[in-house]
Scaffold this active site. Structure first.
Site, PDB file in Angstrom:
ATOM      1  N   GLY A 203       0.799  -1.205   0.000  1.00  0.00           N
ATOM      2  CA  GLY A 203       0.000   0.000   0.000  1.00  0.00           C
ATOM      3  C   GLY A 203       0.837   1.261   0.000  1.00  0.00           C
ATOM      4  O   GLY A 203       2.033   1.245  -0.324  1.00  0.00           O
ATOM      5  N   PRO A 204       0.230   2.389   0.377  1.00  0.00           N
ATOM      6  CA  PRO A 204       0.936   3.667   0.351  1.00  0.00           C
ATOM      7  C   PRO A 204       2.202   3.698   1.207  1.00  0.00           C
ATOM      8  O   PRO A 204       3.178   4.350   0.836  1.00  0.00           O
ATOM      9  CB  PRO A 204      -0.117   4.652   0.895  1.00  0.00           C
ATOM     10  CG  PRO A 204      -1.428   4.011   0.589  1.00  0.00           C
ATOM     11  CD  PRO A 204      -1.199   2.548   0.730  1.00  0.00           C
ATOM     12  N   SER A 224      -2.540   7.560 -10.858  1.00  0.00           N
ATOM     13  CA  SER A 224      -3.407   8.734 -10.908  1.00  0.00           C
ATOM     14  C   SER A 224      -2.604  10.014 -10.746  1.00  0.00           C
ATOM     15  O   SER A 224      -1.497  10.021 -10.191  1.00  0.00           O
ATOM     16  CB  SER A 224      -4.462   8.655  -9.801  1.00  0.00           C
ATOM     17  OG  SER A 224      -3.865   8.868  -8.527  1.00  0.00           O
ATOM     18  N   GLU A 245       3.912   9.075 -15.172  1.00  0.00           N
ATOM     19  CA  GLU A 245       2.927   8.877 -16.232  1.00  0.00           C
ATOM     20  C   GLU A 245       1.579   8.789 -15.536  1.00  0.00           C
ATOM     21  O   GLU A 245       1.280   7.815 -14.844  1.00  0.00           O
ATOM     22  CB  GLU A 245       3.251   7.607 -17.020  1.00  0.00           C
ATOM     23  CG  GLU A 245       2.623   7.592 -18.409  1.00  0.00           C
ATOM     24  CD  GLU A 245       1.149   7.258 -18.381  1.00  0.00           C
ATOM     25  OE1 GLU A 245       0.324   8.192 -18.541  1.00  0.00           O
ATOM     26  OE2 GLU A 245       0.816   6.093 -18.199  1.00  0.00           O
ATOM     27  N   LEU A 246       0.743   9.827 -15.734  1.00  0.00           N
ATOM     28  CA  LEU A 246      -0.417  10.019 -14.871  1.00  0.00           C
ATOM     29  C   LEU A 246      -1.729   9.895 -15.653  1.00  0.00           C
ATOM     30  O   LEU A 246      -1.794   9.198 -16.646  1.00  0.00           O
ATOM     31  CB  LEU A 246      -0.292  11.365 -14.158  1.00  0.00           C
ATOM     32  CG  LEU A 246       1.061  11.590 -13.455  1.00  0.00           C
ATOM     33  CD1 LEU A 246       1.117  12.961 -12.820  1.00  0.00           C
ATOM     34  CD2 LEU A 246       1.319  10.491 -12.436  1.00  0.00           C
ATOM     35  N   GLY A 247      -2.755  10.556 -15.178  1.00  0.00           N
ATOM     36  CA  GLY A 247      -4.089  10.385 -15.735  1.00  0.00           C
ATOM     37  C   GLY A 247      -4.300  11.125 -17.038  1.00  0.00           C
ATOM     38  O   GLY A 247      -3.408  11.788 -17.572  1.00  0.00           O
ATOM     39  N   GLU A 373     -11.538  12.729 -15.278  1.00  0.00           N
ATOM     40  CA  GLU A 373     -11.183  11.397 -15.740  1.00  0.00           C
ATOM     41  C   GLU A 373     -12.097  10.382 -15.048  1.00  0.00           C
ATOM     42  O   GLU A 373     -12.070  10.240 -13.826  1.00  0.00           O
ATOM     43  CB  GLU A 373      -9.722  11.077 -15.413  1.00  0.00           C
ATOM     44  CG  GLU A 373      -9.293   9.704 -15.907  1.00  0.00           C
ATOM     45  CD  GLU A 373      -7.860   9.361 -15.568  1.00  0.00           C
ATOM     46  OE1 GLU A 373      -7.204   8.691 -16.377  1.00  0.00           O
ATOM     47  OE2 GLU A 373      -7.392   9.761 -14.475  1.00  0.00           O
ATOM     48  N   PHE A 375     -12.316   6.913 -15.814  1.00  0.00           N
ATOM     49  CA  PHE A 375     -11.688   5.592 -15.703  1.00  0.00           C
ATOM     50  C   PHE A 375     -12.746   4.503 -15.698  1.00  0.00           C
ATOM     51  O   PHE A 375     -12.724   3.570 -14.898  1.00  0.00           O
ATOM     52  CB  PHE A 375     -10.793   5.499 -14.452  1.00  0.00           C
ATOM     53  CG  PHE A 375      -9.444   4.900 -14.757  1.00  0.00           C
ATOM     54  CD1 PHE A 375      -8.545   5.549 -15.580  1.00  0.00           C
ATOM     55  CD2 PHE A 375      -9.072   3.679 -14.219  1.00  0.00           C
ATOM     56  CE1 PHE A 375      -7.310   4.995 -15.872  1.00  0.00           C
ATOM     57  CE2 PHE A 375      -7.832   3.116 -14.510  1.00  0.00           C
ATOM     58  CZ  PHE A 375      -6.956   3.772 -15.332  1.00  0.00           C
TER      59      PHE A 375
END
Length: 478
Positions: A203-204, A224, A245-247, A373, A375
């Protein structure tokens, strides 16, 4: 013999809690593994840093051989890996096959990187040899998401290894097999020396430990925009590079000369492929007013014709959404948009995690499913009357990832594309495309530019060192 033996997923027991791999289509448990805790990241970074020094000195042809073998293994074990992609990530078989094809190609392209020219001889004012040389960054941290788990892991792991680095890979726990443990099995079978690739699903807290560890100078993150901002901020504090590399909320512009007989299939693929769970998904359909009503009608009919269900047991076009939290987000954005005046032309319903492909008409700046976005498999359609208006609408987004333009005049499409800032442009195609040889990345809220493919990989995963050599010790005036 299976490549992925669930009894041997993790040679070293990690310190985090146990995690059950769940098939989103059925809720069935597919296996269990242990999550990584910060202490696991610390231990792995130490082992990787030690192993990397010998790997960097390994001849380029030996590193290339490992990468080529890994590419072969993705093909040889395609049936087994395809089943995991279908069941764990909810992919339809065709999408799983595409991931496996790209994974093999990423390995082959990475193998070629190992022998690429890595520097230049420079002119010098002094009597000396002066040159630059690309050297491995050291240990590369890779954080990958759930949506295309194999591609979005291998596109960083393969070139980083080929260029002489070790890798700590933190896949999303929801797709830790497809996006992590399968890579570990492939590279082990390909002969990669021990401790050069560590898979740390977590996780984070695990991600934060990875970004903070001083032995990891480069972070490659796909996810994200919100999470990417946090990763970039933390990386900046620790003075390390972060490739983000994001949304996206990519637009497809359909000009008045477009052939609707050809474009509807393209448009549907752009929005509904893999349930819309792709950063490049066509999130905004900008259609000339003269075609708008027919476009909405035909796209809605196409959406209604698509089968949604369990991709492992049935022939379907769309599989399940990854989990209930993501389903709730999609449903909430669609409901908020219809409450704000958008018209539901197709879809908007779901059975468990199976969300119908959805078409929204009469969207505007008040429609969250258009401005944000999603998704998910949602196609908002908005009309325009002039090329200037189309350019302004397409550019009116915080994101800048991909762009599609459909027209019978490709030169006109290229000219329009020059007015819209994105990292990727496709003329007469939708927005979802990927090839191992091509640079990939977006601008603005979509990330920090092209960081994958070809020359971009050399820059991403190496440092540029300047070296000079003299025959005698240099004299100085004091």
């Amino acid at each position: 013999m299976p490549l992925l033996d669930t009894r041997a997923w993790q040679p070293r027991r990690l310190a985090g809690a146990g995690y059950t791999v769940t098939e989103p289509a059925t809720g069935q448990a597919l296996g269990t593994f242990a999550l990584a805790a910060p202490v696991d990241v610390e231990a792995a970074a130490g082992r990787a840093a030690t192993a990397q020094r010998a790997w960097a000195r390994t001849p380029h042809f030996a590193r290339a051989a490992v990468l080529r073998k890994a590419g072969d293994l993705f093909t040889e074990h395609a049936a087994e890996l395809r089943e995991w992609l279908v069941r764990e990530s909810g992919s339809v078989p065709g999408k799983a096959d595409f991931e496996l094809h790209v994974a093999a190609q990423e390995c082959y392209e990475a193998a070629a990187l190992a022998s690429r020219p890595v520097g230049q001889v420079l002119p010098s004012e002094a009597p000396r040899l002066s040159y630059t040389r690309r050297v491995p960054a050291g240990v590369v941290g890779v954080i990958s998401p759930f949506n295309a788990p194999l591609i979005l892991s291998i596109r960083s792991v393969a070139p980083a290894l080929a260029l002489g680095n070790a890798v700590l890979l933190k896949p999303d726990p929801r797709t830790a097999v497809c996006g992590g443990l399968s890579l570990a099995a492939v590279f082990a079978a390909a002969g990669l020396p021990e401790d050069l690739l560590h898979v740390l699903p977590g996780g984070p807290e695990a991600g934060q430990a990875l970004v903070a560890d001083p032995r990891v100078p480069v972070i490659s993150f796909t996810g994200s925009t919100a999470a990417g901002r946090a990763v970039g901020e933390a990386a900046g504090r620790h003075l390390k590079r972060a490739h983000l590399e994001l949304g996206g909320n990519s637009a497809m512009i359909v000009l008045e000369d477009a052939d609707l007989d050809a474009v509807i299939s393209t448009a549907a693929w752009g929005s509904f492929f893999h349930q819309g769970q792709i950063c490049m998904t066509t999130g905004r359909h900008l259609v000339h007013a003269s075609l708008y009503d027919e476009y909405v009608e035909r796209l809605a009919a196409k959406a209604d014709s698509l089968a949604v269900g369990d991709p492992h047991r049935d022939q379907v076009h769309l599989g399940p959404i990854i989990d209930s939290a993501q389903l709730g987000k999609i449903s909430g954005l669609v409901e908020a948009s219809t409450a704000a005046g958008a018209k539901l032309a197709a879809g908007g319903t779901h059975d468990r995690l199976f969300y119908r492909p959805t078409v929204l008409a009469h969207v505007d700046d008040r429609s969250p499913a258009y401005t944000e976005e999603v998704f998910g498999p949602v196609a908002p359609v908005r009309p325009f009357t002039t090329t200037d208006e189309a350019a302004a609408l397409a550019a009116q987004s915080p994101y800048g990832l991909s762009l599609g333009i459909v027209t019978r005049d490709p030169a006109r499409g290229l000219d329009l594309a020059e007015r819209i800032p994105t990292g990727i442009v496709h003329i007469n195609d939708q927005t979802v495309n990927d090839e191992a040889v091509a640079p990939f990345g977006g601008v603005a809220a979509s990330g920090t530019g092209a960081r994958f493919g070809g020359e971009a990989n050399l820059e991403a995963f190496t440092e540029l060192r300047w070296t000079t050599v003299r025959g005698d010790v240099a004299p100085y005036p004091f």
